[in-house]
Design a protein around this motif. Sequence first.
Motif, PDB file in Angstrom:
ATOM      1  N   GLY A 273       4.869 -11.074  33.836  1.00 45.03           N
ATOM      2  CA  GLY A 273       5.948 -10.113  33.627  1.00 45.03           C
ATOM      3  C   GLY A 273       6.863  -9.939  34.822  1.00 45.03           C
ATOM      4  O   GLY A 273       7.809  -9.169  34.767  1.00 45.03           O
ATOM      5  N   ILE A 274       6.602 -10.645  35.890  1.00 47.07           N
ATOM      6  CA  ILE A 274       7.497 -10.531  37.050  1.00 47.07           C
ATOM      7  C   ILE A 274       8.538 -11.656  36.986  1.00 47.07           C
ATOM      8  O   ILE A 274       8.389 -12.577  36.196  1.00 47.07           O
ATOM      9  N   PRO A 275       9.572 -11.574  37.799  1.00 48.16           N
ATOM     10  CA  PRO A 275      10.600 -12.619  37.754  1.00 48.16           C
ATOM     11  C   PRO A 275      10.016 -14.019  37.975  1.00 48.16           C
ATOM     12  O   PRO A 275       9.009 -14.162  38.668  1.00 48.16           O
ATOM     13  N   ASN A 276      10.652 -14.992  37.382  1.00 51.52           N
ATOM     14  CA  ASN A 276      10.185 -16.366  37.524  1.00 51.52           C
ATOM     15  C   ASN A 276      10.994 -17.120  38.582  1.00 51.52           C
ATOM     16  O   ASN A 276      11.814 -16.523  39.275  1.00 51.52           O
ATOM     17  N   ARG A 277      10.774 -18.394  38.657  1.00 50.68           N
ATOM     18  CA  ARG A 277      11.433 -19.192  39.691  1.00 50.68           C
ATOM     19  C   ARG A 277      12.949 -19.076  39.620  1.00 50.68           C
ATOM     20  O   ARG A 277      13.616 -18.827  40.611  1.00 50.68           O
ATOM     21  N   GLN A 278      13.472 -19.241  38.400  1.00 48.98           N
ATOM     22  CA  GLN A 278      14.920 -19.188  38.221  1.00 48.98           C
ATOM     23  C   GLN A 278      15.475 -17.854  38.724  1.00 48.98           C
ATOM     24  O   GLN A 278      16.453 -17.807  39.463  1.00 48.98           O
ATOM     25  N   ALA A 279      14.808 -16.782  38.310  1.00 45.39           N
ATOM     26  CA  ALA A 279      15.266 -15.454  38.720  1.00 45.39           C
ATOM     27  C   ALA A 279      15.212 -15.329  40.233  1.00 45.39           C
ATOM     28  O   ALA A 279      16.113 -14.785  40.862  1.00 45.39           O
ATOM     29  N   PHE A 280      14.149 -15.875  40.806  1.00 44.57           N
ATOM     30  CA  PHE A 280      13.998 -15.745  42.254  1.00 44.57           C
ATOM     31  C   PHE A 280      15.110 -16.506  42.984  1.00 44.57           C
ATOM     32  O   PHE A 280      15.697 -16.016  43.941  1.00 44.57           O
ATOM     33  N   LEU A 281      15.389 -17.708  42.490  1.00 48.70           N
ATOM     34  CA  LEU A 281      16.425 -18.509  43.141  1.00 48.70           C
ATOM     35  C   LEU A 281      17.772 -17.794  43.112  1.00 48.70           C
ATOM     36  O   LEU A 281      18.504 -17.771  44.098  1.00 48.70           O
ATOM     37  N   GLU A 282      18.061 -17.160  41.967  1.00 47.89           N
ATOM     38  CA  GLU A 282      19.334 -16.461  41.863  1.00 47.89           C
ATOM     39  C   GLU A 282      19.357 -15.228  42.752  1.00 47.89           C
ATOM     40  O   GLU A 282      20.351 -14.897  43.388  1.00 47.89           O
ATOM     41  N   LEU A 284      17.683 -14.917  45.433  1.00 46.15           N
ATOM     42  CA  LEU A 284      17.773 -15.421  46.803  1.00 46.15           C
ATOM     43  C   LEU A 284      19.227 -15.746  47.143  1.00 46.15           C
ATOM     44  O   LEU A 284      19.717 -15.411  48.216  1.00 46.15           O
ATOM     45  N   GLU A 285      19.884 -16.380  46.202  1.00 46.56           N
ATOM     46  CA  GLU A 285      21.280 -16.757  46.423  1.00 46.56           C
ATOM     47  C   GLU A 285      22.131 -15.502  46.667  1.00 46.56           C
ATOM     48  O   GLU A 285      22.938 -15.454  47.584  1.00 46.56           O
ATOM     49  N   ARG A 286      21.895 -14.483  45.846  1.00 54.48           N
ATOM     50  CA  ARG A 286      22.671 -13.244  46.009  1.00 54.48           C
ATOM     51  C   ARG A 286      22.376 -12.606  47.352  1.00 54.48           C
ATOM     52  O   ARG A 286      23.265 -12.125  48.040  1.00 54.48           O
ATOM     53  N   GLU A 287      21.095 -12.629  47.715  1.00 50.98           N
ATOM     54  CA  GLU A 287      20.713 -12.011  48.979  1.00 50.98           C
ATOM     55  C   GLU A 287      21.330 -12.771  50.148  1.00 50.98           C
ATOM     56  O   GLU A 287      21.753 -12.179  51.140  1.00 50.98           O
ATOM     57  N   LEU A 288      21.382 -14.072  49.982  1.00 53.70           N
ATOM     58  CA  LEU A 288      21.963 -14.920  51.021  1.00 53.70           C
ATOM     59  C   LEU A 288      23.431 -14.544  51.245  1.00 53.70           C
ATOM     60  O   LEU A 288      23.868 -14.331  52.375  1.00 53.70           O
ATOM     61  N   GLN A 289      24.162 -14.430  50.158  1.00 52.70           N
ATOM     62  CA  GLN A 289      25.586 -14.081  50.271  1.00 52.70           C
ATOM     63  C   GLN A 289      25.739 -12.702  50.892  1.00 52.70           C
ATOM     64  O   GLN A 289      26.542 -12.485  51.790  1.00 52.70           O
ATOM     65  N   ARG A 290      24.915 -11.771  50.396  1.00 51.79           N
ATOM     66  CA  ARG A 290      24.992 -10.390  50.870  1.00 51.79           C
ATOM     67  C   ARG A 290      24.698 -10.341  52.363  1.00 51.79           C
ATOM     68  O   ARG A 290      25.379  -9.663  53.127  1.00 51.79           O
ATOM     69  N   GLU A 416      17.585 -17.580  61.091  1.00 53.83           N
ATOM     70  CA  GLU A 416      16.952 -18.417  62.109  1.00 53.83           C
ATOM     71  C   GLU A 416      16.559 -19.796  61.584  1.00 53.83           C
ATOM     72  O   GLU A 416      16.801 -20.802  62.236  1.00 53.83           O
ATOM     73  N   ASP A 417      15.924 -19.816  60.399  1.00 51.54           N
ATOM     74  CA  ASP A 417      15.338 -21.079  59.958  1.00 51.54           C
ATOM     75  C   ASP A 417      16.264 -21.922  59.093  1.00 51.54           C
ATOM     76  O   ASP A 417      16.074 -23.131  58.971  1.00 51.54           O
ATOM     77  N   GLY A 418      17.227 -21.292  58.465  1.00 52.24           N
ATOM     78  CA  GLY A 418      18.099 -22.063  57.595  1.00 52.24           C
ATOM     79  C   GLY A 418      19.120 -21.149  56.970  1.00 52.24           C
ATOM     80  O   GLY A 418      18.934 -19.937  56.981  1.00 52.24           O
ATOM     81  N   ASP A 419      20.191 -21.723  56.437  1.00 51.73           N
ATOM     82  CA  ASP A 419      21.167 -20.839  55.815  1.00 51.73           C
ATOM     83  C   ASP A 419      21.507 -21.260  54.396  1.00 51.73           C
ATOM     84  O   ASP A 419      22.585 -21.029  53.905  1.00 51.73           O
ATOM     85  N   ASP A 420      20.541 -21.904  53.742  1.00 50.74           N
ATOM     86  CA  ASP A 420      20.694 -22.092  52.301  1.00 50.74           C
ATOM     87  C   ASP A 420      19.343 -21.898  51.629  1.00 50.74           C
ATOM     88  O   ASP A 420      18.296 -21.991  52.263  1.00 50.74           O
ATOM     89  N   CYS A 421      19.419 -21.567  50.338  1.00 54.63           N
ATOM     90  CA  CYS A 421      18.219 -21.168  49.598  1.00 54.63           C
ATOM     91  C   CYS A 421      17.162 -22.261  49.602  1.00 54.63           C
ATOM     92  O   CYS A 421      15.983 -21.997  49.817  1.00 54.63           O
TER      93      CYS A 421
END
Length: 717
Positions: A273-282, A284-290, A416-421
């Motif tokens: 019932g928790i988010p899946n990979r796809q949800a996590f990637l998205e 992550l992407e939003r968090e990255l932009q933010r 520090e470690d990277g700037d893409d998901c």
Amino acid sequence: MPAPCSKQRANGRGVVLVADDDPVMRLLMLEMLEGVNLAAIEAEDGVQAVQLARECSPDLILMDVEMPRMDGFAACRAIRDLENGASVPIVMVTGGDDLEAVTNAYEAGATDFVSKPINWPILGHRVLYVLRASDAIVRLRIADAQNRAVLAAIPDTFFRMNGDGFYLDYEPGRSGERRHVFPADECVGKHVGEVLPRDIAERMLEQVEVALRIQQVRSVEYELIRFGQVQHFEARLVATGASEVLGLVRDISERKRAEEQIRRLAYCDSLTGIPNRQAFLEMLERELQRSKIGNKKFAVLFMDLDAFKRINDTLGHNVGDQLLQQVSDRLRDTIRPSDLLSRGDSLTREGGDPRPDTNLARLGGDEFTILIPDLDRVEHALNVAHRVKDAMRRSFLIEGNEIFVTASIGISLFPEDGDDCTSLLKYADTAMYHAKNCGKNNAKLYSSSLTMQIMSHVRLEVGLRKALQNDELYLLYQPQLDVRSSEIVGVEALVRWRHAERGIISPTEFIPLAEETGLIVPIGEWVLRTACSQARAWQKLMRRPVRMAVNLSAKQFKDENLSQIVLSALHDTGLDPRLLELELTEGTLMDDAKATLATLEQLRAIGVYLSIDDFGTGYSSMNYLKRFDVRALKIDRSFISGLPQDSENAAITRAIIAMAHGLKMMVVAEGVETGEQLVLLEEYGCDLVQGFYLGRPAPADTVTGMLQSLWVPVDAK
Ligand code: C2E
Ligand code: MG
Ligand code: MG
């Protein structure tokens, strides 16, 4: 008598009813009509006119005012009352400048009038004009009726609004549930800002303006809370002129719910019932932009259960599934809302995150990820990781099985470690593997240097394979002092690697590598033989027994040839088994109690002793220790280092000593660095001590000197 109307219509011409009592007039009229290609039927008075109008439905009526039996006004009214007479154009023929007749004609429902004397050519055209206008009206009526029918058939609410945002008209939708619509009187004449919440009204006005400007359909979606329920609407706005739009408002709540459901399925891990990979990637992407915009840091935690596969294989998938569910529940409870700080908008509804309150996801299998936004200190991520690890260590109860799992966690950091998901997730994964290699139940940070480390790891491994042949390994010995007699009664053998390029390498660096690669077995055997032969040499030289402690790592302990190797080392060197003590950690012992018992049985049969190294840092059951017939506990250095100031560690040390003595075990304190510590340990009743204060690990020759003289405190020298 006038001809039957059907005949007149036959050639498809328009039919005009001429009502006049004057036959000459009728004749002139007929001629005039013939001139403009219209057919005619005649009535001699009002009564006849009404009758013919009913029967023939003429396209136009020319009606004289003054007629016997029924005058033109009365006939006009009567025709208007007919079912087919309401809209037929009626032109009254009035006398000269009889203004009153004109007014009466208008009131009786006439369409137009002509006055005598009649200008015949003009009248012909007039008739044609009236017919055309009436035709247009009829078509308009049909169109209007059609529009009304269409609007009645669709469930939408529609309204007209001017460019300033005022409702000109408002027709609530006719669909089943009408609770959501506003009554017309709440809207008509009002400004949209008075009817809808301000932000929605503003958006609506904006689109009205655009629709008018570009003359294309615009739409606005919005939600309203009506009767305690969120309802979604879509308003489509069509410009119907330069300054007016037609709006169609549809309740799209049902569609939204369906979309939500689809999103849920697409973004939600069905097992937990928790988010899946796809949800996590998205996410992550939003968090990255933010974070890029806000100049913020965040961490990605990658967790993998140790030995999940074993549970699945031995207890079945059903238990495995339930374990994953419980793990995800526990993870959710463990990650405090404060770890996720100001989540605000980015991870909530819009993204379709099924559980907006968590940044947790299951990537698949036993892999879970956690996003920690707004990180100001790396320690915070490590704290979360440790909390997660601790949470996993509490047992899980599934179908009556008490299941123990541990988790390995890898952490990568933005920026520090990277700037893409992709990189961040990959690095967290790499760090997780690194954590696993460092003995599982571990949390490790990825650092860009980790990749370098792995590279140099590979190089080190190649070197380690050759170290034995090249004679690069050697042993140091650290004395162990009997507290009561102040005599050095034993030593611990500690291996070193003299690397051709890197110099001396510590066992903490290469022993794990040796474990991983299996090289620990030959290396361990070499250590054992060398140590035994040294102990035997000292025994001969000193004419007294010198006990030799040798460290065994988990892999060595699990090696089925262990007792064989021990036996042959003792045999070949001639060392008394009672002078050999094997050091094991708690983890090694507890890993597989059943197998451990069997191995220990064999070792006991040989006659060697056993001690528990680094005691207090792992988990072990006293019960087992007793059954394992352990000779000594070596209290870990970390407890001793804070003494005597650290009262908590002092208490632990005392408790360990008391407990060990209760179980008839000896206690060795490791890492004794000061005289004060020694005094305190003596006071506590500790049996043996080992540490820099008594002597650093040293080559055999140096230790020989120490063995020959009584030990004197460093400060007294
Ligand atoms: P250990 O068995 O707990 O060994 C004690 C470690 O503490 C040694 O580190 C020793 O040099 C260090 N030590 C002793 N006294 C003090 C002190 O007063 N202060 C401080 N700060 N440290 C002290 P070393 O030699 O680097 O060995 C590290 C670990 O490597 C050992 O921990 C042991 O687990 C492993 N190891 C060493 N030699 C072997 C070996 O031959 N085989 C296996 N399997 N493991 C080994
Ligand atoms: Mg040791
Ligand atoms: Mg130790």
